[in-house]
Design an enzyme around this catalytic site. Structure first.
Site, PDB file in Angstrom:
ATOM      1  N   LYS A  68       0.881  -1.016  -0.197  1.00  0.00           N
ATOM      2  CA  LYS A  68       0.082   0.083   0.053  1.00  0.00           C
ATOM      3  C   LYS A  68       0.682   1.140  -0.161  1.00  0.00           C
ATOM      4  O   LYS A  68       1.550   1.521   0.757  1.00  0.00           O
ATOM      5  CB  LYS A  68      -0.776  -0.049   1.174  1.00  0.00           C
ATOM      6  CG  LYS A  68      -2.145   0.737   1.275  1.00  0.00           C
ATOM      7  CD  LYS A  68      -2.834   0.496   2.323  1.00  0.00           C
ATOM      8  CE  LYS A  68      -4.357   1.118   2.328  1.00  0.00           C
ATOM      9  NZ  LYS A  68      -5.183   0.864   3.446  1.00  0.00           N
TER      10      LYS A  68
HETATM   11  O1  G3P Z   1      -9.227   1.945   4.439  1.00  0.00           O
HETATM   12  C1  G3P Z   1      -8.914   3.554   4.984  1.00  0.00           C
HETATM   13  C2  G3P Z   1      -9.649   3.644   6.431  1.00  0.00           C
HETATM   14  O2  G3P Z   1      -9.110   3.072   7.272  1.00  0.00           O
HETATM   15  C3  G3P Z   1      -9.748   5.067   6.852  1.00  0.00           C
HETATM   16  O3  G3P Z   1     -11.137   5.089   7.268  1.00  0.00           O
HETATM   17  O4  G3P Z   1     -12.883   5.944   8.985  1.00  0.00           O
HETATM   18  O5  G3P Z   1     -10.242   6.525   9.256  1.00  0.00           O
HETATM   19  O6  G3P Z   1     -11.656   7.439   7.469  1.00  0.00           O
HETATM   20  P1  G3P Z   1     -11.469   6.319   8.384  1.00  0.00           P
END
Ligand code: G3P
Length: 217
Positions: free
Chosen positions: A87
């Site tokens: 990634k």
């Molecule tokens: O896959 C990306 C994710 O982990 C981000 O999620 O909820 O932190 O915006 P969030």
């Protein structure tokens, strides 16, 4: 549409895997830190444990931002297990590194994508996956789902093979809308996946079926 789980929590990964509907895992440095995984040796062991738990792709994020360093770190991550997808953040050196990995048959996930232009660059570089963060866009009063729709449309126009992996999923309607607009993958926290099961009419209907069965005995 593939279902990935967006966590580094082994128990949650095992629970999603046991449902039989899991296609892969995404992690990031914040999710690893949330599980208290610290130090290079522990981080590597944790990726190996995740890879043993699931049969699909497992995204492991580089924490370097310089081209040469990303290549070194990405090669090391990719050599850990065939499930590993490197990634890489959406920056200039990241795109250069994705092109290198693509030329060397190493799978990549281009992360922190917030625009169609960025997604176009990721596809041009040959990324295996592109990760637009739809919840974080919604947080800024910008429609995350529209971005998924736009990227799917652009990739179809030119038959790009990069898979659209909708990330930063916050609720079940995000999953439904991603399916409607043709996302290839959604990566979700376990509770959001489980919320797809919920419907009061299912609960009421099942309770009645079981009660009627008991009455008939
Ligand atoms: O896959 C990306 C994710 O982990 C981000 O999620 O909820 O932190 O915006 P969030």
């Amino acid at each position: 549409m593939k279902f990935f789980i967006d966590t580094a929590n082994l128990k949650q990964i095992q629970e999603a895997q046991s449902l039989g509907i899991l296609d892969g895992v995404t992690t990031n440095p914040s999710l690893m830190a949330k599980e208290g995984i610290k130090g290079q040796a522990n981080i590597i062991q944790h990726y190996l444990d995740i890879c043993k738990t699931v049969s699909g792709d497992v995204s492991a994020e580089v924490i370097t931002t310089d081209y040469e360093e990303i290549i070194k770190e990405g090669k090391k991550l990719a050599s850990l297990h065939p499930h590993i997808v490197v990634k890489v953040p959406m920056i200039k050196d990241g795109i250069k590194a994705i092109k290198y990995f693509s030329d060397h048959h190493i799978k990549t996930n281009c992360t922190l994508v917030f625009s169609a232009g960025q997604a176009l660059l990721a596809a041009k570089a040959g990324a295996t996956y592109v990760s637009p963060f739809i919840g974080r866009l919604d947080d800024t009063s910008t429609d995350g789902i529209s971005l998924i729709q736009q990227i799917v449309h652009i990739y179809q126009n030119y038959d790009y093979q990069t898979q659209v992996l909708a990330a930063s999923i916050r609720h079940p309607m995000h999953i439904i809308m991603c399916a409607e607009v043709g996302a290839d993958v959604v990566t979700c926290p376990l509770d959001v996946i489980l919320s797809l099961f919920n419907h009061p009419l299912t609960d009421i209907g099942l309770a009645k079926f079981l009660a009627d069965y008991k009455k008939s005995q």
